[in-house]
Design a protein around this motif. Structure first.
Motif, PDB file in Angstrom:
ATOM      1  N   ARG A 160      71.841  20.361  81.905  1.00  0.00           N
ATOM      2  CA  ARG A 160      71.616  21.595  81.775  1.00  0.00           C
ATOM      3  C   ARG A 160      72.148  22.185  79.882  1.00  0.00           C
ATOM      4  O   ARG A 160      72.886  21.593  78.932  1.00  0.00           O
ATOM      5  N   PRO A 161      70.986  23.394  79.363  1.00  0.00           N
ATOM      6  CA  PRO A 161      71.889  23.428  77.786  1.00  0.00           C
ATOM      7  C   PRO A 161      73.323  24.613  78.307  1.00  0.00           C
ATOM      8  O   PRO A 161      73.258  24.656  78.947  1.00  0.00           O
ATOM      9  N   VAL A 162      74.140  23.767  77.340  1.00  0.00           N
ATOM     10  CA  VAL A 162      74.817  24.053  76.197  1.00  0.00           C
ATOM     11  C   VAL A 162      75.200  25.043  75.444  1.00  0.00           C
ATOM     12  O   VAL A 162      74.634  25.216  73.650  1.00  0.00           O
ATOM     13  N   ALA A 163      75.349  26.068  75.209  1.00  0.00           N
ATOM     14  CA  ALA A 163      75.362  27.583  74.413  1.00  0.00           C
ATOM     15  C   ALA A 163      76.726  27.828  74.116  1.00  0.00           C
ATOM     16  O   ALA A 163      77.887  27.444  74.644  1.00  0.00           O
ATOM     17  N   GLY A 164      76.658  27.952  73.076  1.00  0.00           N
ATOM     18  CA  GLY A 164      78.138  28.222  72.308  1.00  0.00           C
ATOM     19  C   GLY A 164      78.422  26.871  71.579  1.00  0.00           C
ATOM     20  O   GLY A 164      80.182  26.740  71.017  1.00  0.00           O
ATOM     21  N   ALA A 165      78.121  26.169  72.278  1.00  0.00           N
ATOM     22  CA  ALA A 165      78.609  24.468  70.957  1.00  0.00           C
ATOM     23  C   ALA A 165      78.808  24.304  69.398  1.00  0.00           C
ATOM     24  O   ALA A 165      77.885  24.636  69.198  1.00  0.00           O
ATOM     25  N   GLN A 166      79.653  23.769  69.093  1.00  0.00           N
ATOM     26  CA  GLN A 166      79.624  23.302  67.301  1.00  0.00           C
ATOM     27  C   GLN A 166      78.999  22.238  66.975  1.00  0.00           C
ATOM     28  O   GLN A 166      79.429  21.169  67.822  1.00  0.00           O
ATOM     29  N   VAL A 167      77.916  22.305  66.793  1.00  0.00           N
ATOM     30  CA  VAL A 167      76.896  21.502  65.567  1.00  0.00           C
ATOM     31  C   VAL A 167      77.480  21.293  64.404  1.00  0.00           C
ATOM     32  O   VAL A 167      77.265  22.321  63.819  1.00  0.00           O
ATOM     33  N   VAL A 168      77.932  20.163  64.139  1.00  0.00           N
ATOM     34  CA  VAL A 168      78.461  19.957  62.701  1.00  0.00           C
ATOM     35  C   VAL A 168      78.073  18.042  62.124  1.00  0.00           C
ATOM     36  O   VAL A 168      77.591  17.052  62.615  1.00  0.00           O
ATOM     37  N   ILE A 169      77.859  18.868  60.756  1.00  0.00           N
ATOM     38  CA  ILE A 169      77.800  17.828  59.519  1.00  0.00           C
ATOM     39  C   ILE A 169      79.221  17.271  58.897  1.00  0.00           C
ATOM     40  O   ILE A 169      78.418  17.657  58.077  1.00  0.00           O
ATOM     41  N   PRO A 170      79.551  16.294  59.301  1.00  0.00           N
ATOM     42  CA  PRO A 170      81.205  16.465  58.930  1.00  0.00           C
ATOM     43  C   PRO A 170      81.207  15.881  57.038  1.00  0.00           C
ATOM     44  O   PRO A 170      81.699  16.256  56.173  1.00  0.00           O
ATOM     45  N   GLY A 171      80.310  15.383  57.059  1.00  0.00           N
ATOM     46  CA  GLY A 171      79.949  15.141  55.623  1.00  0.00           C
ATOM     47  C   GLY A 171      79.438  15.603  54.890  1.00  0.00           C
ATOM     48  O   GLY A 171      79.601  15.170  52.993  1.00  0.00           O
ATOM     49  N   LEU A 172      78.567  15.690  54.804  1.00  0.00           N
ATOM     50  CA  LEU A 172      77.767  17.626  54.040  1.00  0.00           C
ATOM     51  C   LEU A 172      78.735  18.496  53.987  1.00  0.00           C
ATOM     52  O   LEU A 172      78.359  19.796  53.549  1.00  0.00           O
TER      53      LEU A 172
END
Length: 152
Positions: free
Chosen positions: A34-46
């Motif tokens: 099921r799709p997850v709304a409100g999750a934080q997606v990060v690219i730490p190196g940038l």
């Protein structure tokens, strides 16, 4: 003249060039797909971060070309990481299927987390079938056996 040309070329090499940038997008889904709304997606190196939409999608524009570590943070220190190769131009896709805590615990014993997730889903379906058979036994209704796909 040769010394002057060498100095010009050396100076040109020190001037930074514009980095190529592409896009990175994808969908975050839970262990039940099921799709997850409100999750934080990060690219730490940038130092980039965004939040998933209601349908679980996310998007980063102008991501520097190359291989990047991308993570999904769900709070309480729960994180899952994957790598994504972003092209100089165009778009890369990195989807996430989040493992349940039980799947991760099983994976720590050496089992592949995807296999653990599938095993957990199939076991839950088997218990549902067993409860239905037990209920039919109590009521005296005939048991109808049928295959159920993973969507329920």
């Amino acid at each position: 003249m040769t010394t002057r040309l060498a100095l010009i070329l050396a100076a040109a090499a020190l001037v930074p060039t514009a980095a190529h940038a592409g896009e990175l997008s994808g969908t975050v889904r839970d262990a039940s797909a099921r799709p997850v709304a409100g999750a934080q997606v990060v690219i730490p190196g940038l130092g980039l971060a965004t939040t998933t939409a209601e349908d679980g999608t996310y998007r980063f524009d102008d991501v520097v070309e190359g291989e990047h570590r991308v993570g999904v943070e769900l709070g309480e220190g729960n994180r899952q990481f994957a790598s994504a190769s972003v092209p100089a131009e165009g778009e890369a896709t990195r989807n996430f299927f989040l493992y349940s805590a039980r799947s991760v615990a099983v994976a720590e014993t050496g089992m592949n987390p995807v296999e653990a997730m599938l095993l957990e889903t199939l076991a839950a379906r088997a218990w549902d079938e067993a409860r239905e058979v037990a209920a039919n036994e109590e009521t005296g209704e005939a048991v109808s056996w049928r295959w159920r796909d993973l969507d329920g």
